[in-house]
Design an enzyme around this catalytic site. Structure first.
Site, mmCIF file in Angstrom:
data_model
loop_
_atom_site.group_PDB
_atom_site.id
_atom_site.type_symbol
_atom_site.label_atom_id
_atom_site.label_comp_id
_atom_site.label_asym_id
_atom_site.label_seq_id
_atom_site.Cartn_x
_atom_site.Cartn_y
_atom_site.Cartn_z
ATOM 1 N N ARG A 182 0.821 -1.156 -0.035
ATOM 2 C CA ARG A 182 0.044 -0.089 -0.047
ATOM 3 C C ARG A 182 0.873 1.260 -0.062
ATOM 4 O O ARG A 182 0.411 2.126 -0.733
ATOM 5 C CB ARG A 182 -0.990 0.038 1.300
ATOM 6 N N CYS A 259 -1.376 6.211 9.166
ATOM 7 C CA CYS A 259 -1.610 4.781 8.523
ATOM 8 C C CYS A 259 -2.614 5.113 7.318
ATOM 9 O O CYS A 259 -2.834 6.005 6.625
ATOM 10 C CB CYS A 259 -1.892 3.825 9.548
#
Length: 301
Positions: A182, A259
């Site tokens: 990611r 995050c």
């Protein structure tokens, strides 16, 4: 009683239960594919624990503004009502746990520290460690305790906005806590765009856990690994800034963490806290940053 560290063992929690004032124990079972852990809680939990819904109790409702992210911080007044509903008083000891490497528990720990609660701890190894120690489980629903008296003030842990995240990224002092694929922008299952904040350094939260024990790695190992990512000088600067802060509400300013939506970043913040390092959380994280079409996105390593 000697002040407990941030991470405590099943034996230490069991000892707290035997004391004159048992702790408030919060079960924060949560995963991205299965955010509601209530059913698992009812099948078996630490006796006396309360189930806490991360989406409903550890975040504000989704804003009309997508740049606020998927898990905005709750406002202090609303969070105070939540904390009091858990039966938390000013002098309560709070212990949080889950069954997923402390990812949900870390969010509860950070929010309580942000709220001004200092006597809050994470059960290292979570429910699995409790069971491995041969300690009992209880089943069925929980009963809400009497209302507590704790007053939430907020701001006792530093936070940054998008501009602050961009600044720390430009200085190489921003940690992206997501999985490497990611971070590199190869996949993006949740948010509007793939990639990462320019200049951010990747340190997945999953690397904080020793796979052989299911518990946090020892402090020497964690320190060495974070220094390889962010540099020894950055960690030392963040620790010094936190120690020298004139008030608990003064931002650390030396290191930031984000995050996907401000949840799993708290796991890195927890690991850093065990090293005496206080870093700032970017609550909107990538979910908020990527919702801004003007915000740049970097890809690759």
């Amino acid at each position: 009683m000697t002040r407990l560290p941030t991470l405590i063992s099943p034996a230490e929690l069991d000892e707290l239960f035997a004391g004159a004032r048992p702790p408030v124990v919060l079960d924060v079972r949560w995963t991205l594919p299965r955010p509601d852990g209530r059913e698992d809680f009812m099948l078996g939990h630490i006796p006396g624990a309360l189930y806490v819904s991360l989406d409903d109790e550890l975040a504000a409702p989704a804003h009309d503004d997508p740049m606020a992210g998927r898990h905005p911080l709750p406002d202090p007044q609303g969070f105070q009502a939540t904390v009091r509903a858990w039966g938390v008083d000013e002098d309560s000891t709070v212990v949080v746990y889950d069954d997923n490497q402390s990812l949900g528990a870390a969010r509860a720990w950070w929010l309580l520290r942000w709220a001004g609660k200092t006597d809050v701890h994470v059960l290292d190894g979570g429910l699995g460690a409790w069971q491995q120690a041969g300690l009992p489980l209880a089943g069925g629903p929980f009963v809400r305790p009497r209302l507590g008296t704790f007053t939430v003030t907020g701001g006792h842990r530093p936070v940054i906005d998008a501009a602050g995240a961009a600044d720390l990224g430009a200085r190489g002092r921003l940690i992206d806590s997501r999985a490497p694929e990611r971070y590199r922008g190869e996949v993006e299952p949740m948010d509007p765009r793939a990639g990462h904040i320019p200049g951010a350094l990747n340190r997945p939260t999953t690397e904080n856990i020793d796979p052989s024990t299911g518990r946090f790695k020892d402090p020497a190992t964690l320190r060495a690994e974070f220094e390889r990512v962010a540099g020894a000088d950055t960690l030392a600067g963040a620790a010094s800034a936190a120690a020298a802060a004139a008030s608990p509400q003064e931002p650390a300013g030396e290191l930031g963490v984000y995050c996907g939506s401000g949840v799993t970043a708290c796991h890195n913040l927890l690991a850093l806290d065990t090293l005496g390092v206080t870093a700032a959380l970017y609550p909107a994280s990538w979910s908020g940053w990527s919702a801004d079409p003007q915000a740049p996105a970097a890809t690759g390593d």
